[in-house]
Design a protein around this motif. Structure first.
Motif, short mmCIF file in Angstrom:
data_model
loop_
_atom_site.label_atom_id
_atom_site.label_comp_id
_atom_site.label_asym_id
_atom_site.label_seq_id
_atom_site.Cartn_x
_atom_site.Cartn_y
_atom_site.Cartn_z
N ALA A 18 36.82 45.20 30.02
CA ALA A 18 36.78 45.73 31.39
C ALA A 18 37.94 45.17 32.21
O ALA A 18 38.23 43.97 32.15
CB ALA A 18 35.45 45.38 32.05
N GLN A 19 38.58 46.03 32.96
CA GLN A 19 39.69 45.61 33.81
C GLN A 19 39.30 45.48 35.27
O GLN A 19 40.00 44.84 36.04
CB GLN A 19 40.84 46.62 33.68
N ARG A 20 38.17 46.06 35.64
CA ARG A 20 37.73 46.01 37.03
C ARG A 20 36.24 45.64 37.06
O ARG A 20 35.40 46.42 36.63
CB ARG A 20 37.97 47.35 37.73
N ILE A 21 35.95 44.45 37.57
CA ILE A 21 34.59 43.91 37.56
C ILE A 21 34.18 43.59 39.00
O ILE A 21 34.95 42.98 39.76
CB ILE A 21 34.50 42.64 36.70
N CYS A 22 32.99 43.99 39.36
CA CYS A 22 32.42 43.69 40.69
C CYS A 22 31.10 42.97 40.49
O CYS A 22 30.23 43.43 39.74
CB CYS A 22 32.23 44.97 41.49
N ILE A 23 30.95 41.83 41.15
CA ILE A 23 29.74 41.01 40.99
C ILE A 23 29.12 40.75 42.35
O ILE A 23 29.80 40.37 43.31
CB ILE A 23 30.07 39.68 40.29
N LEU A 24 27.81 40.96 42.44
CA LEU A 24 27.03 40.68 43.65
C LEU A 24 26.02 39.60 43.35
O LEU A 24 25.23 39.72 42.41
CB LEU A 24 26.31 41.95 44.11
N THR A 25 26.04 38.52 44.14
CA THR A 25 25.05 37.45 43.96
C THR A 25 24.10 37.41 45.16
O THR A 25 24.47 37.75 46.28
CB THR A 25 25.71 36.08 43.78
N GLY A 26 22.88 36.94 44.87
CA GLY A 26 21.88 36.84 45.91
C GLY A 26 21.16 35.50 45.89
O GLY A 26 21.61 34.55 45.24
N ALA A 27 20.02 35.45 46.56
CA ALA A 27 19.33 34.20 46.81
C ALA A 27 18.94 33.44 45.55
O ALA A 27 18.86 32.21 45.55
CB ALA A 27 18.08 34.46 47.65
#
Length: 265
Positions: A23-32
């Motif tokens: 993968a060349q484009r990675i988006c990560i969302l973190t939470g509580a």
């Protein structure tokens, strides 16, 4: 480390690692859930001591601050004192290393968080905050940042509960946090939307993929052809229509293993 996981989880980790290697484009969302592994209570946790008589939803709101500014300010000062000694856990560290590796390889790696602590930064990450910053303040009226230091002469954080006033307009100073009923910061949200819309892999870590508006990022990524991965020890079964790969384990356990698998081949 891989042997510590269940056979089913091992297969899912290997599947995720195979996707992420290319993968060349990675988006990560973190939470509580990520911060909880460092000992920071979530909003779902029952409050303790004096604050047990209040609901977090009633304190973290413009109405609550307008009604009882001293009470809300004291609560946030208590929260700051509660988290001041918390440190990054293996999940934060793995994400920081991953981001470093990605940048070295000229990959796009966008880290977004719903958390208001600075543990990602402490670990060495560059992160976009959707819900504000616990250690920043601004005026409740003119919104100007409050730049006066929060430290004493001994360079220790001051947790005094006396209200502060804005030097520009005299309004009360409040935490620079997105409260219930308030909009997310425009710049941060635009960054998050752009990263989600253009990524090849979207990863939700320690947060429900069903809670809006952040849940919309996973849907946006999916609609634009991205693979969606969820890392959560207690995944919501209703997320099956959004998530392609579920890693049902704590982030601090599975992220270092995932990173190791990605870089071992």
């Amino acid at each position: 480390m891989l042997a510590e996981l269940t056979p089913e989880l091992i297969l899912q980790v290997q599947r995720a690692a195979a996707l992420l290697r290319t993968a060349q484009r990675i988006c990560i969302l973190t939470g509580a859930g990520v911060s909880a592994e460092s000992g920071i209570p979530t909003f779902r946790d029952k409050q303790t001591g004096f604050w047990a008589q209040y609901r977090a939803e009633d304190l973290a709101s413009p109405e609550g601050f307008l009604r009882e500014p001293e009470l809300v300010w004291a609560w946030y000062q208590w929260r700051r004192e509660l988290v001041q000694d918390k440190t990054p856990n293996p999940a934060h560290q793995a994400l920081a290393q991953w981001q470093h590796n990605a940048h070295s390889a000229n990959q796009e790696f966008t880290l977004i968080t719903q958390n208001v602590d600075d543990l990602h930064e402490q670990a060495g990450s560059t992160v976009t905050h959707l819900h504000g910053h616990l250690w920043r303040n601004r005026c409740s009226q003119c919104h100007a940042p409050y730049v006066a230091p929060l430290a004493s002469t001994e360079d220790k954080v001051c947790f005094g509960v006396a209200l502060l006033n804005c030097e520009s307009c005299g309004g009360y100073i409040r935490p620079d946090i997105v409260w219930f009923g308030e909009s997310l910061p425009i710049d941060a949200w635009q960054t998050a939307e752009a990263a989600a819309a253009n990524c090849e892999v979207f990863i939700s870590i320690g947060t429900s993929s069903l809670v809006y508006p952040a849940a919309g990022l996973a849907q946006l990524a999916r609609q634009n052809g991205a693979t969606v991965i969820e890392i959560n020890p207690n995944p919501n079964t209703q997320s099956d229509t959004i998530v392609d790969i579920i890693l049902a384990e704590k982030a601090g356990i599975v992220l270092p293993i995932l990173l190791e698998q990605m870089t071992s081949q």
